[in-house]
Design a protein around this motif. Structure first.
Motif, PDB file in Angstrom:
ATOM      1  N   MET A 130       0.839  -1.200   0.000  1.00 43.34           N
ATOM      2  CA  MET A 130       0.000   0.000   0.000  1.00 43.34           C
ATOM      3  C   MET A 130       0.871   1.246   0.000  1.00 43.34           C
ATOM      4  O   MET A 130       1.881   1.321   0.713  1.00 43.34           O
ATOM      5  CB  MET A 130      -0.937   0.004   1.208  1.00 43.34           C
ATOM      6  N   VAL A 131       0.436   2.234  -0.801  1.00 36.55           N
ATOM      7  CA  VAL A 131       1.194   3.467  -0.913  1.00 36.55           C
ATOM      8  C   VAL A 131       0.220   4.634  -1.034  1.00 36.55           C
ATOM      9  O   VAL A 131      -0.826   4.516  -1.679  1.00 36.55           O
ATOM     10  CB  VAL A 131       2.126   3.410  -2.142  1.00 36.55           C
ATOM     11  N   PRO A 132       0.500   5.775  -0.397  1.00 30.28           N
ATOM     12  CA  PRO A 132      -0.364   6.947  -0.555  1.00 30.28           C
ATOM     13  C   PRO A 132      -0.489   7.338  -2.025  1.00 30.28           C
ATOM     14  O   PRO A 132       0.497   7.310  -2.765  1.00 30.28           O
ATOM     15  CB  PRO A 132       0.367   8.035   0.251  1.00 30.28           C
ATOM     16  N   LEU A 183       8.277   1.925  -6.040  1.00 29.98           N
ATOM     17  CA  LEU A 183       7.185   2.687  -6.650  1.00 29.98           C
ATOM     18  C   LEU A 183       7.450   2.949  -8.128  1.00 29.98           C
ATOM     19  O   LEU A 183       6.530   2.908  -8.945  1.00 29.98           O
ATOM     20  CB  LEU A 183       6.983   4.010  -5.905  1.00 29.98           C
ATOM     21  N   GLU A 184       8.698   3.194  -8.477  1.00 29.19           N
ATOM     22  CA  GLU A 184       9.027   3.407  -9.888  1.00 29.19           C
ATOM     23  C   GLU A 184       8.744   2.152 -10.701  1.00 29.19           C
ATOM     24  O   GLU A 184       8.216   2.221 -11.818  1.00 29.19           O
ATOM     25  CB  GLU A 184      10.493   3.815 -10.026  1.00 29.19           C
ATOM     26  N   SER A 189       1.939   9.707  -3.602  1.00 30.81           N
ATOM     27  CA  SER A 189       3.309   9.240  -3.802  1.00 30.81           C
ATOM     28  C   SER A 189       3.452   8.354  -5.020  1.00 30.81           C
ATOM     29  O   SER A 189       4.579   8.038  -5.426  1.00 30.81           O
ATOM     30  CB  SER A 189       3.784   8.452  -2.567  1.00 30.81           C
ATOM     31  N   PHE A 190       2.328   7.950  -5.604  1.00 31.54           N
ATOM     32  CA  PHE A 190       2.378   7.002  -6.712  1.00 31.54           C
ATOM     33  C   PHE A 190       2.510   7.769  -8.025  1.00 31.54           C
ATOM     34  O   PHE A 190       1.641   8.563  -8.377  1.00 31.54           O
ATOM     35  CB  PHE A 190       1.113   6.140  -6.734  1.00 31.54           C
ATOM     36  N   ALA A 197      15.842   4.655   0.073  1.00 35.79           N
ATOM     37  CA  ALA A 197      15.236   4.849  -1.255  1.00 35.79           C
ATOM     38  C   ALA A 197      14.655   3.590  -1.868  1.00 35.79           C
ATOM     39  O   ALA A 197      14.239   3.602  -3.023  1.00 35.79           O
ATOM     40  CB  ALA A 197      16.239   5.472  -2.226  1.00 35.79           C
ATOM     41  N   LEU A 198      14.579   2.468  -1.109  1.00 31.48           N
ATOM     42  CA  LEU A 198      14.003   1.262  -1.698  1.00 31.48           C
ATOM     43  C   LEU A 198      12.529   1.454  -1.999  1.00 31.48           C
ATOM     44  O   LEU A 198      12.013   0.940  -3.003  1.00 31.48           O
ATOM     45  CB  LEU A 198      14.195   0.063  -0.757  1.00 31.48           C
ATOM     46  N   ASP A 199      11.832   2.202  -1.142  1.00 31.90           N
ATOM     47  CA  ASP A 199      10.416   2.430  -1.423  1.00 31.90           C
ATOM     48  C   ASP A 199      10.234   3.222  -2.717  1.00 31.90           C
ATOM     49  O   ASP A 199       9.339   2.940  -3.513  1.00 31.90           O
ATOM     50  CB  ASP A 199       9.734   3.145  -0.247  1.00 31.90           C
ATOM     51  N   VAL A 200      11.130   4.195  -2.959  1.00 32.25           N
ATOM     52  CA  VAL A 200      11.042   4.988  -4.190  1.00 32.25           C
ATOM     53  C   VAL A 200      11.288   4.104  -5.409  1.00 32.25           C
ATOM     54  O   VAL A 200      10.565   4.168  -6.412  1.00 32.25           O
ATOM     55  CB  VAL A 200      12.052   6.148  -4.158  1.00 32.25           C
TER      56      VAL A 200
END
Length: 325
Positions: free
Chosen positions: A132-134, A188-189, A137-138, A182-185
């Motif tokens: 789950m991601v806001p 998301l990419e 932010s997606f 930065a793993l979440d970034v």
């Protein structure tokens, strides 16, 4: 931070109500019912949740079939402006949102919009992961949002073959990555690449990812550095090494293989230059990042079928002239 909740800590008669509570506590208000409620087998379910930056990752397992509904009433009581991706790990589920319905098998995944009704229905034991991601932010254009709801990606599709193993490992080994910068970034990419694949009907775009030309250029500038490794490249670009490897997988190669081939190509060109005929082969190898001359010679022969000396003799005009005498 890792949080694990399980019905095994509850009395058998309390487990189904506890399960409803923990599902809502972990995700958002949901209506959860257990299939085959007349079964004598007590519900054993567990949820393990992690946070990786802005990304929330949870793994859900149950020994009984489940029906999970996010209704309009639940949404009105507790809206949550998030996107979610659900990945089937074991068992099978039928998922539905925005008029789409699909059967998920292990390795398949589906996109959800938490502020629109959706259903997940499984007839038997299952295990799945949710990411789950806001919404803010997606990285997906607003015009494409409605097209992602209920969209599925199969494990045997091009993007699925990359995304499914990556997300599986992220869920099962989340503790190892919780502190990764930065793993979440990067995740998301990668999800955005998959979303564009679905919403825009394009082809797999990792091979032409906008970051790749810069990565290639950085490698070219640093071929002479023996310390050039995936970790150094990833650090320079502010991404994880895992995401870097995924980018190169889109080119059907690895980071190490790419660096090695570019160094070999540079050595081959240098060996053929007449003005450098006095340089030793070991010096040329060292000039392009090879530390060990013997290792370089073996690698060169494997790549081109001849030794560096044989290549130089055949392709450098100075050596051809000498041999012609």
């Amino acid at each position: 931070m890792r949080v694990t909740l399980t019905t095994a800590t509850q009395r058998p008669q309390d487990r189904e109500s506890y399960w409803q509570d923990v599902m809502c506590q972990t995700f958002l208000p949901l209506n959860v019912s257990v299939r085959n409620s007349e079964s004598s087998e007590s519900l054993i379910g567990s949820i393990t949740a992690h946070s990786i930056g802005t990304l929330e990752v949870a793994t859900v397992a149950a020994n009984r079939g489940l029906r999970i509904v996010r209704s309009r009433e639940s949404i009105s009581r507790s809206p949550r402006d998030h996107f979610a991706v659900a990945l089937q790990l074991d068992g099978r589920s039928v998922v539905a949102q925005s008029g789409r319905e699909a059967l998920l098998r292990p390795g398949d995944l589906v996109f959800w919009d938490t502020d629109h009704p959706n259903v997940l229905d499984s007839g038997g034991p299952l295990r799945f992961a949710v990411y789950m991601v806001p919404r803010h932010s997606f990285p997906l254009p607003v015009r494409s949002v409605h097209r992602i709801r209920g969209a599925t990606i199969r494990r045997d599709e091009a993007i699925g073959r990359l995304l499914s193993p990556f997300l599986t490992r992220l869920a099962t080994e989340a503790d190892s990555y919780a502190a990764s910068p930065a793993l979440d970034v990067a995740t998301l990419e990668l999800l955005a690449v998959a979303a564009r694949e679905v919403t825009e009907g394009g082809t797999l775009s990792l091979a032409s990812h906008p970051l790749l030309p810069s990565v290639h250029a950085f490698i070219e500038r640093n071929l002479a550095n023996p310390a050039l490794r995936p970790a150094l490249i990833a650090q320079h670009f502010g991404i994880s090494t895992r995401y870097l490897h995924i980018l190169f997988a889109g080119q059907d190669t690895t980071v190490g293989a790419w660096i090695r081939q570019r160094r070999l190509d540079a050595c081959r060109r240098t060996l053929a230059r007449p003005n450098l005929a006095t340089q030793t082969i070991a010096a040329i190898a060292h000039q392009w990042g090879f530390v060990d001359a013997a290792h370089f010679s073996r690698t060169f022969r494997t790549a081109y079928g001849v030794s560096p000396r044989q290549w130089r003799t055949a392709n450098n005009p100075v050596f051809r002239h000498i041999n012609a005498k």
